[in-house]
Write a protein that holds these residues in place. Structure first.
Motif, PDB file in Angstrom:
ATOM      1  N   HIS A  73       0.874  -1.178   0.000  1.00  8.96           N
ATOM      2  CA  HIS A  73       0.000   0.000   0.000  1.00  8.96           C
ATOM      3  C   HIS A  73       0.905   1.221   0.000  1.00  8.96           C
ATOM      4  O   HIS A  73       1.596   1.488   0.980  1.00  8.96           O
ATOM      5  CB  HIS A  73      -0.901  -0.013   1.228  1.00  8.96           C
ATOM      6  N   ALA A  74       0.903   1.948  -1.120  1.00  8.54           N
ATOM      7  CA  ALA A  74       1.971   2.934  -1.311  1.00  8.54           C
ATOM      8  C   ALA A  74       1.489   4.377  -1.452  1.00  8.54           C
ATOM      9  O   ALA A  74       2.312   5.288  -1.525  1.00  8.54           O
ATOM     10  CB  ALA A  74       2.779   2.561  -2.551  1.00  8.54           C
ATOM     11  N   ALA A  75       0.175   4.610  -1.475  1.00  7.87           N
ATOM     12  CA  ALA A  75      -0.300   5.970  -1.808  1.00  7.87           C
ATOM     13  C   ALA A  75       0.269   7.040  -0.885  1.00  7.87           C
ATOM     14  O   ALA A  75       0.743   8.085  -1.343  1.00  7.87           O
ATOM     15  CB  ALA A  75      -1.823   6.018  -1.794  1.00  7.87           C
ATOM     16  N   SER A  76       0.211   6.788   0.423  1.00 11.41           N
ATOM     17  CA  SER A  76       0.659   7.824   1.366  1.00 11.41           C
ATOM     18  C   SER A  76       2.178   7.955   1.381  1.00 11.41           C
ATOM     19  O   SER A  76       2.710   8.970   1.821  1.00 11.41           O
ATOM     20  CB  SER A  76       0.159   7.521   2.777  1.00 11.41           C
ATOM     21  N   TYR A  77       2.866   6.937   0.902  1.00 10.68           N
ATOM     22  CA  TYR A  77       4.319   7.013   0.753  1.00 10.68           C
ATOM     23  C   TYR A  77       4.668   7.780  -0.524  1.00 10.68           C
ATOM     24  O   TYR A  77       5.559   8.625  -0.535  1.00 10.68           O
ATOM     25  CB  TYR A  77       4.912   5.606   0.717  1.00 10.68           C
ATOM     26  N   LEU A  78       3.929   7.506  -1.589  1.00 14.71           N
ATOM     27  CA  LEU A  78       4.255   8.130  -2.877  1.00 14.71           C
ATOM     28  C   LEU A  78       3.859   9.604  -2.918  1.00 14.71           C
ATOM     29  O   LEU A  78       4.495  10.397  -3.609  1.00 14.71           O
ATOM     30  CB  LEU A  78       3.575   7.367  -4.021  1.00 14.71           C
ATOM     31  N   LEU A  79       2.801   9.952  -2.206  1.00 14.05           N
ATOM     32  CA  LEU A  79       2.449  11.366  -2.115  1.00 14.05           C
ATOM     33  C   LEU A  79       2.581  11.763  -0.638  1.00 14.05           C
ATOM     34  O   LEU A  79       1.644  11.643   0.142  1.00 14.05           O
ATOM     35  CB  LEU A  79       1.032  11.637  -2.619  1.00 14.05           C
ATOM     36  N   PHE A  91      -4.491  16.979  -2.233  1.00 11.52           N
ATOM     37  CA  PHE A  91      -5.074  15.932  -1.388  1.00 11.52           C
ATOM     38  C   PHE A  91      -6.569  15.784  -1.630  1.00 11.52           C
ATOM     39  O   PHE A  91      -7.197  16.614  -2.284  1.00 11.52           O
ATOM     40  CB  PHE A  91      -4.740  16.217   0.077  1.00 11.52           C
ATOM     41  N   ARG A  92      -7.119  14.739  -1.122  1.00 11.67           N
ATOM     42  CA  ARG A  92      -8.505  14.419  -1.460  1.00 11.67           C
ATOM     43  C   ARG A  92      -9.479  15.307  -0.695  1.00 11.67           C
ATOM     44  O   ARG A  92      -9.172  15.824   0.385  1.00 11.67           O
ATOM     45  CB  ARG A  92      -8.797  12.944  -1.181  1.00 11.67           C
ATOM     46  N   MET A  93     -10.659  15.451  -1.254  1.00 11.48           N
ATOM     47  CA  MET A  93     -11.748  16.126  -0.567  1.00 11.48           C
ATOM     48  C   MET A  93     -12.650  15.030  -0.023  1.00 11.48           C
ATOM     49  O   MET A  93     -13.005  14.099  -0.755  1.00 11.48           O
ATOM     50  CB  MET A  93     -12.497  17.026  -1.546  1.00 11.48           C
ATOM     51  N   ASN A  94     -13.013  15.142   1.256  1.00  8.50           N
ATOM     52  CA  ASN A  94     -13.873  14.112   1.846  1.00  8.50           C
ATOM     53  C   ASN A  94     -15.352  14.447   1.613  1.00  8.50           C
ATOM     54  O   ASN A  94     -15.678  15.440   0.954  1.00  8.50           O
ATOM     55  CB  ASN A  94     -13.539  13.908   3.334  1.00  8.50           C
ATOM     56  N   ARG A  99     -10.642  19.300   2.261  1.00  5.39           N
ATOM     57  CA  ARG A  99      -9.413  18.611   1.841  1.00  5.39           C
ATOM     58  C   ARG A  99      -8.797  17.960   3.075  1.00  5.39           C
ATOM     59  O   ARG A  99      -8.775  18.562   4.156  1.00  5.39           O
ATOM     60  CB  ARG A  99      -8.413  19.607   1.258  1.00  5.39           C
ATOM     61  N   THR A 100      -8.304  16.723   2.893  1.00  8.42           N
ATOM     62  CA  THR A 100      -7.676  16.025   4.031  1.00  8.42           C
ATOM     63  C   THR A 100      -6.508  15.165   3.546  1.00  8.42           C
ATOM     64  O   THR A 100      -6.600  14.543   2.482  1.00  8.42           O
ATOM     65  CB  THR A 100      -8.698  15.145   4.787  1.00  8.42           C
ATOM     66  N   PRO A 101      -5.422  15.144   4.329  1.00  6.25           N
ATOM     67  CA  PRO A 101      -4.270  14.312   3.944  1.00  6.25           C
ATOM     68  C   PRO A 101      -4.385  12.886   4.480  1.00  6.25           C
ATOM     69  O   PRO A 101      -3.430  12.128   4.415  1.00  6.25           O
ATOM     70  CB  PRO A 101      -3.109  15.032   4.628  1.00  6.25           C
ATOM     71  N   ASP A 102      -5.580  12.518   5.016  1.00  8.86           N
ATOM     72  CA  ASP A 102      -5.659  11.216   5.692  1.00  8.86           C
ATOM     73  C   ASP A 102      -5.334  10.046   4.766  1.00  8.86           C
ATOM     74  O   ASP A 102      -4.585   9.143   5.142  1.00  8.86           O
ATOM     75  CB  ASP A 102      -7.031  11.035   6.390  1.00  8.86           C
ATOM     76  N   LEU A 103      -5.901  10.058   3.548  1.00 10.95           N
ATOM     77  CA  LEU A 103      -5.752   8.888   2.674  1.00 10.95           C
ATOM     78  C   LEU A 103      -5.703   9.316   1.211  1.00 10.95           C
ATOM     79  O   LEU A 103      -6.342  10.291   0.827  1.00 10.95           O
ATOM     80  CB  LEU A 103      -6.967   7.965   2.852  1.00 10.95           C
ATOM     81  N   ASN A 104      -4.988   8.555   0.404  1.00  9.29           N
ATOM     82  CA  ASN A 104      -4.988   8.742  -1.056  1.00  9.29           C
ATOM     83  C   ASN A 104      -4.747  10.193  -1.463  1.00  9.29           C
ATOM     84  O   ASN A 104      -4.111  10.938  -0.738  1.00  9.29           O
ATOM     85  CB  ASN A 104      -6.257   8.143  -1.651  1.00  9.29           C
ATOM     86  N   PHE A 105      -5.285  10.603  -2.607  1.00 12.12           N
ATOM     87  CA  PHE A 105      -5.044  11.979  -3.050  1.00 12.12           C
ATOM     88  C   PHE A 105      -6.029  12.352  -4.164  1.00 12.12           C
ATOM     89  O   PHE A 105      -6.870  11.546  -4.545  1.00 12.12           O
ATOM     90  CB  PHE A 105      -3.591  12.145  -3.514  1.00 12.12           C
ATOM     91  N   CYS A 106      -5.912  13.575  -4.690  1.00 10.99           N
ATOM     92  CA  CYS A 106      -6.816  14.041  -5.746  1.00 10.99           C
ATOM     93  C   CYS A 106      -6.204  13.686  -7.099  1.00 10.99           C
ATOM     94  O   CYS A 106      -5.233  14.306  -7.542  1.00 10.99           O
ATOM     95  CB  CYS A 106      -7.022  15.551  -5.632  1.00 10.99           C
TER      96      CYS A 106
END
Ligand code: ZN
Length: 311
Positions: A73-79, A91-94, A99-106
């Motif tokens: 699982h690399a998303a938070s490592y890659l971004l 970062f993603r919008m919940n 916007r939150t840096p918790d998981l994944n991205f935009c």
């Protein structure tokens, strides 16, 4: 047929390599732990990869005829999450519109996607002794897609495939012949609708949900997902990632590991089913069966899996 058992990097040992080689398994899979701490585990693995002892084990696996692959699982490592202060729009919008840096991205942010893909290419090059298949999964949590105005109309599967296509293009520039996995499970077990898969992107199907819904509804559940997924991605290189030997799951992801007995009947019937469907590569997690497990309970029995993939 290509086959793999996937273990944690800290569980890698001569004994595991010998066991896989002697059983006729073709690929040794290395998988740092997932969950919220996934980026920490990825960094730890990258440190471990610099150590002579770890590299010697990978060399030994090669000498025994095993290919080596890394699945993470690399998303938070890659971004990197640290960018949130200056680049909120990456970062993603919940659901609440924040916007939150918790998981994944935009994935609709071109700059974010480019950074993500370039870091994937660097990671691909840094994986010691790796084969040509790459598995850089998004974050391991449901409801973690971006809901910004541009992403809102894209399903979690579409969003994943945008990220995977971008990685595939970037990685191929550095590693000739590289292939990139689309992980079909949880939120992204249905095929993408608005995005087409690039050449070199292959299906990795992980039926984790079946361990929740129970065996009875399994046939129906699988039939619903597998055929459309194979139709979308094609059967070439299609891979199953099973949990038959995932003693980390059976131990509730907490050490000490519990005693484990493989379900030979289920493994045999599942393997038959996957082969009929046209999968070319069958694998299973086999975490929490390392040296600490052996000290408690003796060696794990991988013969039920080895036997039916050899047939
Ligand atoms: Zn977005």
């Amino acid at each position: 047929m290509k086959t793999s058992l996937i273990i944690h990097p800290e569980e890698l040992s001569h004994a595991w390599i010998d066991r896989m080689a002697e059983a006729g398994i073709t690929v040794l899979g290395i998988h740092p732990k997932g969950g919220r701490r996934a980026p920490i585990y990825v960094r730890e693995m990258m440190e471990m990869m610099k150590e002579r002892e770890f590299r010697a084990l990978i060399d030994y696996a090669h000498s025994r005829g095993l290919e080596v692959e890394y699945e993470l699982h690399a998303a938070s490592y890659l971004l990197p999450r640290e960018l949130f202060a200056e680049k909120r729009e990456f970062f993603r919008m919940n659901e609440q519109g924040e916007r939150t840096p918790d998981l994944n991205f935009c994935v609709s942010n071109g700059e974010a996607l480019e950074l993500f893909a370039n870091r994937a290419a660097e990671l691909a090059e840094a994986l010691y002794g790796t084969g040509k298949n790459f598995y850089f999964w998004l974050d391991d949590v449901k409801d973690s897609a971006c809901r910004c105005p541009k992403c809102k109309g894209l399903s979690p599967s579409d969003q994943q495939l945008i990220a995977v296509n971008a990685m595939s293009r970037a990685v191929k520039k550095r590693v000739a012949g590289a292939k990139m996995a689309y992980l079909a499970y949880a939120d992204s077990v249905t095929p993408p609708e608005k995005v087409k898969a690039d050449k070199g992107v292959f299906l990795e199907y992980a039926p984790m949900e079946k361990y929740k819904v129970g065996a009875e509804s399994l046939a129906l559940f699988e039939a619903e997902n597998i055929s459309p997924l194979l139709a979308f991605f094609g059967k070439s290189d299609a891979k199953v990632l099973e949990y038959w030997y995932d003693n980390s799951m059976f131990s509730g992801w907490e050490k000490p590991p519990k005693r484990f007995e493989p379900n030979a009947v289920q493994i045999a019937s599942d393997v038959r089913f996957y082969r009929e469907k046209g999968f070319e590569y069958i694998s299973s997690f086999a975490c929490f069966l390392g040296e600490d497990y052996e000290k408690l309970y003796g060696e794990a029995d991988i013969s039920p899996f080895a036997k039916c993939v050899k047939e």
